[in-house]
Scaffold this motif. Structure first.
Motif, PDB file in Angstrom:
ATOM      1  N   ILE A   1       3.041   5.848  -6.003  1.00  0.00           N
ATOM      2  CA  ILE A   1       2.622   5.810  -7.396  1.00  0.00           C
ATOM      3  C   ILE A   1       1.564   6.659  -7.573  1.00  0.00           C
ATOM      4  O   ILE A   1       1.442   7.580  -8.683  1.00  0.00           O
ATOM      5  CB  ILE A   1       2.556   4.478  -7.949  1.00  0.00           C
ATOM      6  CG1 ILE A   1       3.552   3.446  -7.679  1.00  0.00           C
ATOM      7  CG2 ILE A   1       2.040   4.489  -9.237  1.00  0.00           C
ATOM      8  CD1 ILE A   1       3.224   2.014  -8.224  1.00  0.00           C
ATOM      9  N   LEU A   2       0.530   6.816  -6.941  1.00  0.00           N
ATOM     10  CA  LEU A   2      -0.709   7.703  -7.075  1.00  0.00           C
ATOM     11  C   LEU A   2      -0.916   8.201  -5.512  1.00  0.00           C
ATOM     12  O   LEU A   2      -2.028   7.980  -4.816  1.00  0.00           O
ATOM     13  CB  LEU A   2      -1.899   6.664  -7.405  1.00  0.00           C
ATOM     14  CG  LEU A   2      -1.644   5.852  -8.818  1.00  0.00           C
ATOM     15  CD1 LEU A   2      -3.256   4.943  -8.871  1.00  0.00           C
ATOM     16  CD2 LEU A   2      -1.657   6.819  -9.853  1.00  0.00           C
ATOM     17  N   PRO A   3      -0.383   9.288  -5.637  1.00  0.00           N
ATOM     18  CA  PRO A   3      -0.412   9.945  -4.054  1.00  0.00           C
ATOM     19  C   PRO A   3      -1.795  10.553  -3.845  1.00  0.00           C
ATOM     20  O   PRO A   3      -2.209  10.656  -2.663  1.00  0.00           O
ATOM     21  CB  PRO A   3       0.541  11.184  -3.967  1.00  0.00           C
ATOM     22  CG  PRO A   3       1.179  11.209  -5.729  1.00  0.00           C
ATOM     23  CD  PRO A   3       0.587   9.844  -6.275  1.00  0.00           C
ATOM     24  N   ASN A   4      -2.601  10.793  -4.842  1.00  0.00           N
ATOM     25  CA  ASN A   4      -4.036  11.466  -4.603  1.00  0.00           C
ATOM     26  C   ASN A   4      -4.978  10.640  -5.054  1.00  0.00           C
ATOM     27  O   ASN A   4      -6.173  10.926  -4.885  1.00  0.00           O
ATOM     28  CB  ASN A   4      -4.121  12.787  -5.757  1.00  0.00           C
ATOM     29  CG  ASN A   4      -2.857  13.738  -5.565  1.00  0.00           C
ATOM     30  OD1 ASN A   4      -2.774  14.136  -4.303  1.00  0.00           O
ATOM     31  ND2 ASN A   4      -2.500  14.140  -6.632  1.00  0.00           N
TER      32      ASN A   4
ATOM     33  N   LEU B   1       0.792  -1.121  -0.045  1.00  0.00           N
ATOM     34  CA  LEU B   1       0.071  -0.092  -0.013  1.00  0.00           C
ATOM     35  C   LEU B   1       0.919   1.199   0.021  1.00  0.00           C
ATOM     36  O   LEU B   1       0.471   2.122  -0.657  1.00  0.00           O
ATOM     37  CB  LEU B   1      -1.013   0.002   1.251  1.00  0.00           C
ATOM     38  CG  LEU B   1      -1.886   1.304   1.372  1.00  0.00           C
ATOM     39  CD1 LEU B   1      -2.965   1.450  -0.016  1.00  0.00           C
ATOM     40  CD2 LEU B   1      -2.767   1.095   2.415  1.00  0.00           C
ATOM     41  N   THR B   2       2.103   1.303   0.830  1.00  0.00           N
ATOM     42  CA  THR B   2       2.879   2.416   0.875  1.00  0.00           C
ATOM     43  C   THR B   2       3.533   2.601  -0.718  1.00  0.00           C
ATOM     44  O   THR B   2       3.507   3.859  -1.018  1.00  0.00           O
ATOM     45  CB  THR B   2       4.008   2.281   1.596  1.00  0.00           C
ATOM     46  OG1 THR B   2       3.571   1.969   2.963  1.00  0.00           O
ATOM     47  CG2 THR B   2       4.823   3.212   1.663  1.00  0.00           C
ATOM     48  N   LEU B   3       3.870   1.665  -1.423  1.00  0.00           N
ATOM     49  CA  LEU B   3       4.461   1.904  -2.847  1.00  0.00           C
ATOM     50  C   LEU B   3       3.236   2.185  -3.573  1.00  0.00           C
ATOM     51  O   LEU B   3       3.350   3.212  -4.427  1.00  0.00           O
ATOM     52  CB  LEU B   3       4.970   0.527  -3.166  1.00  0.00           C
ATOM     53  CG  LEU B   3       5.764   0.526  -4.495  1.00  0.00           C
ATOM     54  CD1 LEU B   3       6.912   1.499  -4.276  1.00  0.00           C
ATOM     55  CD2 LEU B   3       6.392  -0.828  -5.032  1.00  0.00           C
ATOM     56  N   ALA B   4       1.958   1.797  -3.340  1.00  0.00           N
ATOM     57  CA  ALA B   4       0.949   2.218  -4.330  1.00  0.00           C
ATOM     58  C   ALA B   4       0.545   3.793  -4.017  1.00  0.00           C
ATOM     59  O   ALA B   4       0.294   4.510  -4.853  1.00  0.00           O
ATOM     60  CB  ALA B   4      -0.404   1.315  -3.960  1.00  0.00           C
TER      61      ALA B   4
END
Length: 264
Positions: free
Chosen positions: A59-62, A53-56
């Motif tokens: 990639i898509l911070p918003n 989830l941290t990596l996701a």
């Protein structure tokens, strides 16, 4: 998992808490950086608490985050969000319907799965896949992760303990979750006094008592740590028996009674 080779990676790590030292996590982070520049969907998979989830989020911070466990709400979210992170996709009750909905939408989607053995439909639907191995397979990431947890513990407990690699065996059974829990417990008990320790045991026992043999059933809570600590300190059963004021045979009998705790 702190990647120190490049300044831009270090900054990203600080911002996302995804730490990368091992080869596997470093490669995963490089792929994540590439995905930030592309408009493609991707799958991040691996055991629980490996950093998916941290990596996701990096990639898509918003992006909005939805679990596949809430299926109907998730289907609606796919149609109403431009960016979406879907967790626990392996729990979707109708995976084909979800995949078809994602394919038909204009949403940019990153999905995560705790299942390392990918469903064939997931494998075929996501050409970009990032596998995050368990921590026991990327031990280089453990030390910086412990450092991060210690910083968190220092803030919570209002102390500034310096970092030292633990001498005890690390619990990686649930990856970052079990490691963090272990460190916090160890941190909490470092300066615990007798009254606090007894209060913890009392709380543990409060809803467990009620049978006729409770004294014998829970005596190991005292005996096992006493014997284990004594054997670590004095190195032999004979010396420990003398220090405890026990007959050596009595101590050996106690050790045999608690054989499941591997006291020898």
């Amino acid at each position: 998992m702190l990647l120190q080779q490049a300044d831009h990676v270090v900054q990203a790590v600080v911002a996302t808490n995804f730490l990368a030292t091992s080869r596997a996590s470093t490669e995963a982070f490089k792929t994540a950086n590439l995905l930030k520049t592309l408009s493609v969907n991707a799958l991040i998979y691996g055991e629980t608490a490996t950093g998916k989830l941290t990596l996701a989020r990096y990639i898509l911070p918003n992006a909005s985050i939805f679990s596949a466990n809430d299926f109907e709400k998730l289907l609606e979210a796919v149609d109403t969000n431009s960016e979406l992170i879907i967790t626990h996709i392996e729990n979707a009750p109708n995976l084909k319907r979800l995949i078809d909905t994602i394919s038909a939408s204009k949403a940019r989607v990153i999905v995560t799965s705790n299942d390392s053995n990918l469903n064939e439909l997931l494998h075929d639907s996501f050409s970009v896949r990032i596998y995050l191995p368990p921590l026991r397979e990327r031990f280089e990431d453990v030390k910086p992760l412990l450092e991060l947890f210690l910083q968190e513990a220092n803030k919570i407990f209002g102390e500034e303990k310096p970092f030292e690699m633990p001498a005890y065996e690390l619990d990686l059974s649930q990856n970052a979750n079990s490691l963090r829990k272990q460190l916090f417990l160890h941190y909490s008990f470092t300066n615990i006094n007798e009254n606090e320790l007894m209060a913890v045991i009392e709380e543990y026992l409060s809803d467990k008592l009620g049978s006729k043999n409770d004294y014998r059933n829970y005596l190991h809570l005292y005996e096992v740590p006493l014997i284990r600590a004594g054997l670590k300190q004095f190195k032999s059963q004979l010396q420990l028996a003398e220090k405890l004021g026990l007959n050596r045979n009595t101590l050996r009998k106690k050790i045999a009674e608690h054989a499941r705790y591997n006291l020898e």
